[in-house]
Write a protein that holds these residues in place. Structure first.
Motif, short mmCIF file in Angstrom:
data_model
loop_
_atom_site.label_atom_id
_atom_site.label_comp_id
_atom_site.label_asym_id
_atom_site.label_seq_id
_atom_site.Cartn_x
_atom_site.Cartn_y
_atom_site.Cartn_z
N HIS A 90 40.64 85.55 46.84
CA HIS A 90 39.86 84.32 46.64
C HIS A 90 39.36 84.20 45.20
O HIS A 90 39.26 85.19 44.48
CB HIS A 90 38.66 84.30 47.58
N HIS A 92 35.80 82.73 43.42
CA HIS A 92 34.45 82.39 43.83
C HIS A 92 34.27 80.88 43.63
O HIS A 92 34.81 80.31 42.68
CB HIS A 92 33.42 83.18 43.01
N GLU A 99 32.28 90.20 39.96
CA GLU A 99 32.17 91.10 41.12
C GLU A 99 32.47 92.51 40.65
O GLU A 99 33.25 92.71 39.72
CB GLU A 99 33.16 90.67 42.21
N TYR A 101 33.60 96.44 42.02
CA TYR A 101 34.15 97.24 43.11
C TYR A 101 34.09 98.72 42.74
O TYR A 101 34.41 99.08 41.60
CB TYR A 101 35.63 96.88 43.35
N HIS A 138 40.68 87.44 43.00
CA HIS A 138 40.95 88.86 43.26
C HIS A 138 41.38 89.10 44.70
O HIS A 138 40.90 88.45 45.62
CB HIS A 138 39.71 89.71 42.92
N HIS A 161 32.95 81.56 48.42
CA HIS A 161 34.36 81.94 48.47
C HIS A 161 35.25 80.71 48.51
O HIS A 161 35.05 79.84 49.35
CB HIS A 161 34.66 82.80 49.71
#
Ligand SMILES: [Fe+2]
Length: 192
Positions: A90, A92, A99, A101, A138, A161
């Protein structure tokens, strides 16, 4: 909110199921229509069983700027045709949100691209931190044979999203199993 106190939770390894879960999402093969390159293999697999491809354990916070939304993503091992199991992927909705991770378990890749068509595919393995800057769509891909790809993520509360853009045009890059191992190839169906 009077009860808005700091809180802790644990992510026990190897289970990686967080001690606090407010929302558990399960995405099955049927939710990924049109996402895998080999549509014939997809239909054949789906006719046999609606396999669980990935799960997300969310810790709920208000979806507003200033908050952080976080959780655990678990992508199970497997392939549709030659293409490894992956998340929907998706942008944003608020494009200018990043984001982060942190990889806890398994091996894989993060497939990313911008609306301008710039792409990046970064390998993921335990202990690595991947920073997805604002504007980058991503998708995580699990390339482990038997192990799940497990990541901890956090992103701004107001991000939202946008799955629709990727559903329509796909990602520029595919992560496939080739005769000599993992192949990252151009997606012939990708639309600019
Ligand atoms: Fe995201």
């Amino acid at each position: 909110m009077t009860d808005d106190r700091p809180f802790r939770f644990t992510i026990p390894i190897p289970s990686a199921v967080p001690s606090r879960v407010d929302h558990h999402i399960e995405r099955r093969l049927s939710a990924m229509k049109g996402q895998f390159y080999d549509t014939q293999a997809y239909e054949a697999m789906l006719a046999n069983e609606d396999l669980l491809l990935y799960e997300v354990y969310e810790i709920k916070r208000p979806e507003v700027a200033g908050e952080l939304l976080m959780g655990i993503s678990v992508v199970h091992p497997g392939k549709v045709g030659r293409e490894f199991f992956m998340t929907k992927g998706h942008y944003h909705t608020v494009l200018d949100t990043a984001e982060i991770y942190y990889v806890l378990k398994g091996e894989g890749f993060m497939v990313m691209e911008t609306p301008e068509g710039i792409c990046a595919v970064e390998p993921l393995s335990p202990g690595q931190v991947l920073y997805v800057p604002p504007r980058w769509a991503h998708r995580s891909v699990c390339t482990s044979r038997r192990e799940d790809l497990v990541t901890f993520f956090a992103y701004p509360g107001n991000a939202g999203h946008d799955y629709g853009t990727i559903e329509q045009k796909g990602f520029h890059k595919l992560v496939m199993e080739g005769p000599d191992g993992i192949e990252i190839t151009d997606n012939p169906r990708w639309r600019a």
